[in-house]
Design an enzyme around this catalytic site. Structure first.
Site, PDB file in Angstrom:
ATOM      1  N   SER A  62       0.828  -1.208   0.000  1.00 21.60           N
ATOM      2  CA  SER A  62       0.000   0.000   0.000  1.00 21.60           C
ATOM      3  C   SER A  62       0.862   1.258   0.000  1.00 21.60           C
ATOM      4  O   SER A  62       1.706   1.447   0.883  1.00 21.60           O
ATOM      5  CB  SER A  62      -0.918   0.015   1.221  1.00 21.60           C
ATOM      6  OG  SER A  62      -1.837  -1.043   1.181  1.00 21.60           O
ATOM      7  N   HIS A  98      -2.916   1.332  -4.697  1.00 27.69           N
ATOM      8  CA  HIS A  98      -2.456   0.252  -5.562  1.00 27.69           C
ATOM      9  C   HIS A  98      -2.840   0.597  -7.007  1.00 27.69           C
ATOM     10  O   HIS A  98      -4.016   0.531  -7.379  1.00 27.69           O
ATOM     11  CB  HIS A  98      -3.086  -1.079  -5.144  1.00 27.69           C
ATOM     12  CG  HIS A  98      -2.629  -1.562  -3.804  1.00 27.69           C
ATOM     13  ND1 HIS A  98      -1.681  -2.556  -3.651  1.00 27.69           N
ATOM     14  CD2 HIS A  98      -2.972  -1.183  -2.558  1.00 27.69           C
ATOM     15  CE1 HIS A  98      -1.473  -2.759  -2.354  1.00 27.69           C
ATOM     16  NE2 HIS A  98      -2.249  -1.940  -1.678  1.00 27.69           N
ATOM     17  N   HIS A 139      -5.497  -8.728  -2.385  1.00 32.59           N
ATOM     18  CA  HIS A 139      -5.723  -9.138  -0.997  1.00 32.59           C
ATOM     19  C   HIS A 139      -6.877 -10.123  -0.923  1.00 32.59           C
ATOM     20  O   HIS A 139      -7.824 -10.051  -1.710  1.00 32.59           O
ATOM     21  CB  HIS A 139      -6.046  -7.928  -0.120  1.00 32.59           C
ATOM     22  CG  HIS A 139      -5.021  -6.843  -0.167  1.00 32.59           C
ATOM     23  ND1 HIS A 139      -4.963  -5.924  -1.205  1.00 32.59           N
ATOM     24  CD2 HIS A 139      -4.013  -6.524   0.691  1.00 32.59           C
ATOM     25  CE1 HIS A 139      -3.958  -5.088  -0.981  1.00 32.59           C
ATOM     26  NE2 HIS A 139      -3.370  -5.429   0.154  1.00 32.59           N
ATOM     27  N   TYR A 180      -9.258 -10.230   1.172  1.00 36.40           N
ATOM     28  CA  TYR A 180     -10.543  -9.588   1.472  1.00 36.40           C
ATOM     29  C   TYR A 180     -11.203  -8.973   0.242  1.00 36.40           C
ATOM     30  O   TYR A 180     -12.377  -8.610   0.273  1.00 36.40           O
ATOM     31  CB  TYR A 180     -10.396  -8.540   2.573  1.00 36.40           C
ATOM     32  CG  TYR A 180      -9.443  -7.403   2.261  1.00 36.40           C
ATOM     33  CD1 TYR A 180      -9.790  -6.376   1.392  1.00 36.40           C
ATOM     34  CD2 TYR A 180      -8.188  -7.346   2.859  1.00 36.40           C
ATOM     35  CE1 TYR A 180      -8.920  -5.337   1.119  1.00 36.40           C
ATOM     36  CE2 TYR A 180      -7.305  -6.309   2.591  1.00 36.40           C
ATOM     37  CZ  TYR A 180      -7.679  -5.301   1.726  1.00 36.40           C
ATOM     38  OH  TYR A 180      -6.808  -4.281   1.450  1.00 36.40           O
ATOM     39  N   GLU A 181     -10.456  -8.831  -0.855  1.00 36.69           N
ATOM     40  CA  GLU A 181     -11.038  -8.280  -2.073  1.00 36.69           C
ATOM     41  C   GLU A 181     -11.867  -9.305  -2.839  1.00 36.69           C
ATOM     42  O   GLU A 181     -12.692  -8.930  -3.669  1.00 36.69           O
ATOM     43  CB  GLU A 181      -9.937  -7.741  -2.992  1.00 36.69           C
ATOM     44  CG  GLU A 181      -9.203  -6.532  -2.448  1.00 36.69           C
ATOM     45  CD  GLU A 181      -8.091  -6.094  -3.375  1.00 36.69           C
ATOM     46  OE1 GLU A 181      -8.396  -5.422  -4.380  1.00 36.69           O
ATOM     47  OE2 GLU A 181      -6.915  -6.425  -3.107  1.00 36.69           O
ATOM     48  N   ALA A 223       2.858  -2.567   3.900  1.00 34.61           N
ATOM     49  CA  ALA A 223       2.617  -1.633   4.992  1.00 34.61           C
ATOM     50  C   ALA A 223       2.022  -2.437   6.142  1.00 34.61           C
ATOM     51  O   ALA A 223       1.118  -3.242   5.936  1.00 34.61           O
ATOM     52  CB  ALA A 223       1.653  -0.539   4.546  1.00 34.61           C
ATOM     53  N   MET A 277      -2.310  -7.434   6.204  1.00 34.92           N
ATOM     54  CA  MET A 277      -3.370  -8.197   5.532  1.00 34.92           C
ATOM     55  C   MET A 277      -2.916  -8.766   4.188  1.00 34.92           C
ATOM     56  O   MET A 277      -3.732  -8.974   3.286  1.00 34.92           O
ATOM     57  CB  MET A 277      -4.591  -7.294   5.314  1.00 34.92           C
ATOM     58  CG  MET A 277      -5.103  -6.626   6.568  1.00 34.92           C
ATOM     59  SD  MET A 277      -6.419  -5.428   6.203  1.00 34.92           S
ATOM     60  CE  MET A 277      -6.547  -4.581   7.786  1.00 34.92           C
ATOM     61  N   SER A 278      -1.619  -9.039   4.048  1.00 39.79           N
ATOM     62  CA  SER A 278      -1.121  -9.486   2.735  1.00 39.79           C
ATOM     63  C   SER A 278       0.124 -10.339   2.899  1.00 39.79           C
ATOM     64  O   SER A 278       0.382 -10.905   3.957  1.00 39.79           O
ATOM     65  CB  SER A 278      -0.801  -8.254   1.873  1.00 39.79           C
ATOM     66  OG  SER A 278       0.289  -7.528   2.434  1.00 39.79           O
ATOM     67  N   ASN A 297       2.010   2.456  11.181  1.00 41.84           N
ATOM     68  CA  ASN A 297       1.263   2.892  12.365  1.00 41.84           C
ATOM     69  C   ASN A 297       1.544   1.909  13.496  1.00 41.84           C
ATOM     70  O   ASN A 297       1.946   0.773  13.258  1.00 41.84           O
ATOM     71  CB  ASN A 297      -0.247   2.919  12.078  1.00 41.84           C
ATOM     72  CG  ASN A 297      -0.778   1.554  11.685  1.00 41.84           C
ATOM     73  OD1 ASN A 297      -0.649   1.119  10.536  1.00 41.84           O
ATOM     74  ND2 ASN A 297      -1.362   0.843  12.642  1.00 41.84           N
ATOM     75  N   HIS A 346      -6.648   4.040   6.916  1.00 43.42           N
ATOM     76  CA  HIS A 346      -5.833   3.813   5.717  1.00 43.42           C
ATOM     77  C   HIS A 346      -5.102   5.085   5.289  1.00 43.42           C
ATOM     78  O   HIS A 346      -4.002   5.014   4.732  1.00 43.42           O
ATOM     79  CB  HIS A 346      -6.720   3.307   4.583  1.00 43.42           C
ATOM     80  CG  HIS A 346      -5.954   2.724   3.432  1.00 43.42           C
ATOM     81  ND1 HIS A 346      -5.110   1.629   3.552  1.00 43.42           N
ATOM     82  CD2 HIS A 346      -5.871   3.090   2.127  1.00 43.42           C
ATOM     83  CE1 HIS A 346      -4.562   1.340   2.387  1.00 43.42           C
ATOM     84  NE2 HIS A 346      -5.000   2.220   1.504  1.00 43.42           N
TER      85      HIS A 346
END
Length: 301
Positions: free
Chosen positions: A52, A83, A105, A107-108, A135, A238-239, A262, A276
């Site tokens: 990201s 992206h 990802h 979740y997509e 990230a 998440m990746s 973060n 995000h």
């Protein structure tokens, strides 16, 4: 140069294939690889996957040929801000590379095989090494926002629940039925990062640790963050893990780099909420440093 658009080959969006283990055949991957080989003379042996906000890593490539994901046969489409959705071929420090400006990802689409589709295509293109960037949220209390972590190991939370891109019938042309993952992140490449970072003066804020993948798309609860920290994770995202698993199945060497964008929330009295936009702002601040690090690394691999 910009690659010509192909009106006859339209890739499906991630949402069009929703089954978690919808499979692709060897011929599907071969079709995509053959199309790319027919449309460029470049033959990469290093692939770079941009997380990201890190798509500008591709800007350092020279002699570029750019393909939009939507024009590549069977290639998925990115849907997340930060992206770009482009596959960039070019040279980095004289080395032939291919760079993904935007990854996919779970979740997509909830289709883990679509998420990892590019890895087997890269294998058929002749790629020998993959550099994966992401990230991530910091779990380790000694880390700070903007730090870079060399991934030495991972925790595959979706894998614990049976969501694994190696499930189903194995194709020996890609790899063995039961691949080893204790050496998923190449030891020599990790050492090379430390040496290169030292020469570039990046010693401060550089760590080596464990990446934990969760499925997302929501950020983690306070209790989840505390649990992941107890499991030994230093950062969470998440990746990355699905791609690494498939790359290693194919025998491709892997280097993983996490940018801590973060610090996760672990205090119930905290007013901070992870978002995000914060992630993208942090990547903008450290992108140039990552560019220098990846550029120097690539010439030495």
């Amino acid at each position: 140069m910009e690659a010509e658009s192909s009106s006859t080959h339209r890739s499906p969006s991630l949402s069009q294939t929703s089954l978690p283990f919808a499979r692709y055949s060897y011929e599907d991957y071969e079709e995509t690889a053959r199309w790319l080989l027919d449309h460029t003379d470049q033959r990469p042996d290093v692939a770079i996957i941009c997380g990201s906000g890190l798509g500008s890593l591709a800007d350092v490539l020279s002699n570029k040929t750019v393909f939009a994901y939507k024009d590549i046969p069977r290639f998925p489409l990115s849907t997340v801000p930060g992206h770009a959705g482009q596959l960039v071929f070019g040279k980095l420090q004289g080395r032939e590379c291919v760079c993904m400006q935007g990854r996919f990802h779970f979740y997509e689409s909830s289709n883990i095989n679509m998420v990892t589709y590019p890895m087997r295509v890269f294998f058929l293109l002749g790629v020998k090494t993959v550099i994966v960037t992401n990230a991530a949220g910091g779990l380790n209390d000694s880390y700070n926002t903007g730090d870079i972590m060399i991934i030495k190991d991972h925790i595959n939370m979706p894998g614990f629940a049976g969501v694994n891109s190696l499930c189903g019938q194995n194709d020996q042309r890609f790899g063995v039925r039961f691949p080893c993952m204790s050496d998923a992140y190449d030891k020599d490449l990790r050492a090379l990062v430390k040496q290169t970072a030292k020469e570039l003066g990046f010693n401060s804020g550089l760590h080596e640790g464990v990446y934990c993948m969760v499925a997302g798309p929501h950020y983690e609860t306070i209790a989840e963050c505390k649990a992941l920290q107890m499991l030994g994770a230093d950062v969470v995202g998440m990746s990355t893990v699905p791609e690494v698993v498939v790359a290693r199945h194919c025998g491709i060497r892997v280097l993983g780099l996490s940018l801590v964008t973060n610090m996760v929330v672990k205090d119930y009295d905290s007013e901070h909420k992870v978002n995000h936009e914060e992630v993208l702002r942090t990547t903008e601040l450290r992108t140039q440093d990552l560019q220098k690090l990846v550029s120097s690394l690539t010439s030495r691999i």
